[in-house]
Design a protein around this motif. Structure first.
Motif, PDB file in Angstrom:
ATOM      1  N   ARG A   1      38.247  32.834  26.706  1.00 11.48           N
ATOM      2  CA  ARG A   1      37.585  31.812  27.824  1.00 11.48           C
ATOM      3  C   ARG A   1      38.907  31.573  28.895  1.00 11.48           C
ATOM      4  N   GLY A   2      39.691  31.291  28.430  1.00 12.26           N
ATOM      5  CA  GLY A   2      40.983  31.131  29.412  1.00 12.26           C
ATOM      6  C   GLY A   2      41.122  32.173  30.089  1.00 12.26           C
ATOM      7  N   GLU A   3      41.531  33.478  29.732  1.00 11.24           N
ATOM      8  CA  GLU A   3      41.648  34.544  30.382  1.00 11.24           C
ATOM      9  C   GLU A   3      40.376  34.742  31.288  1.00 11.24           C
ATOM     10  N   ALA A   4      39.295  34.687  31.098  1.00 11.71           N
ATOM     11  CA  ALA A   4      38.140  34.889  31.912  1.00 11.71           C
ATOM     12  C   ALA A   4      38.183  34.066  33.020  1.00 11.71           C
ATOM     13  N   THR A   5      38.682  32.581  32.936  1.00 14.88           N
ATOM     14  CA  THR A   5      38.797  31.553  34.112  1.00 14.88           C
ATOM     15  C   THR A   5      39.877  31.901  34.817  1.00 14.88           C
TER      16      THR A   5
END
Length: 147
Positions: free
Chosen positions: A21-25
């Motif tokens: 999720r952090g990488e997607a953000t």
């Protein structure tokens, strides 16, 4: 169908999900930044293209002025064999008219509404001023006989 997994594996999967999720953000933010930069570059390109069009038009006008000046000088050369200089009157950097003397050019400009004190001296080898704050200028040109 159900799958049974250990608590350790579940913790690992949750950690991987949080990381994903952090990488997607971060990826979404990078895409938004790239889009903003692309829009800024497009605006800069459009501005540069507009400036280029204006400069090309000015170049064409300058070429037309040079042709007109040559024609007028040729006419003066033919008409005045004993004169060695002619006064060229410029209005806002554009060729306006030719005169026998600086005084005659200034008088012609004043007849068209130029202020009596608004004159600029232009050296013989310098181009006429083109800034909007200089309304009128007189420049002396040497006249050579036809060959």
């Amino acid at each position: 169908m159900f799958r049974i997994i250990s608590a350790k594996a579940l913790t690992k999967l949750r950690t991987e999900a949080i990381t994903a999720r952090g990488e997607a953000t971060r990826s979404s933010e990078a895409v938004a930044d790239a889009r903003a930069e692309t829009n800024r570059l497009r605006a800069s390109l459009a501005r540069a293209e507009g400036e280029l069009a204006v400069l090309r038009a000015q170049s064409y006008l300058d070429a037309e002025d040079r042709v007109a000046l040559r024609t007028l000088l040729r006419t003066v050369r033919k008409q005045a064999g004993d004169r060695d200089k002619v006064a060229v009157l410029f209005r806002r950097g554009q060729l306006h008219s030719l005169h026998d003397s600086t005084q005659a050019a200034e008088a012609a400009a004043e007849a068209e509404g130029a202020p009596a004190a608004g004159w600029v001296c232009v050296p013989g080898d310098a181009p006429p001023p083109t800034t909007p704050d200089v309304s009128w200028a007189v420049r002396m040109f040497r006249v050579q006989g036809e060959r």
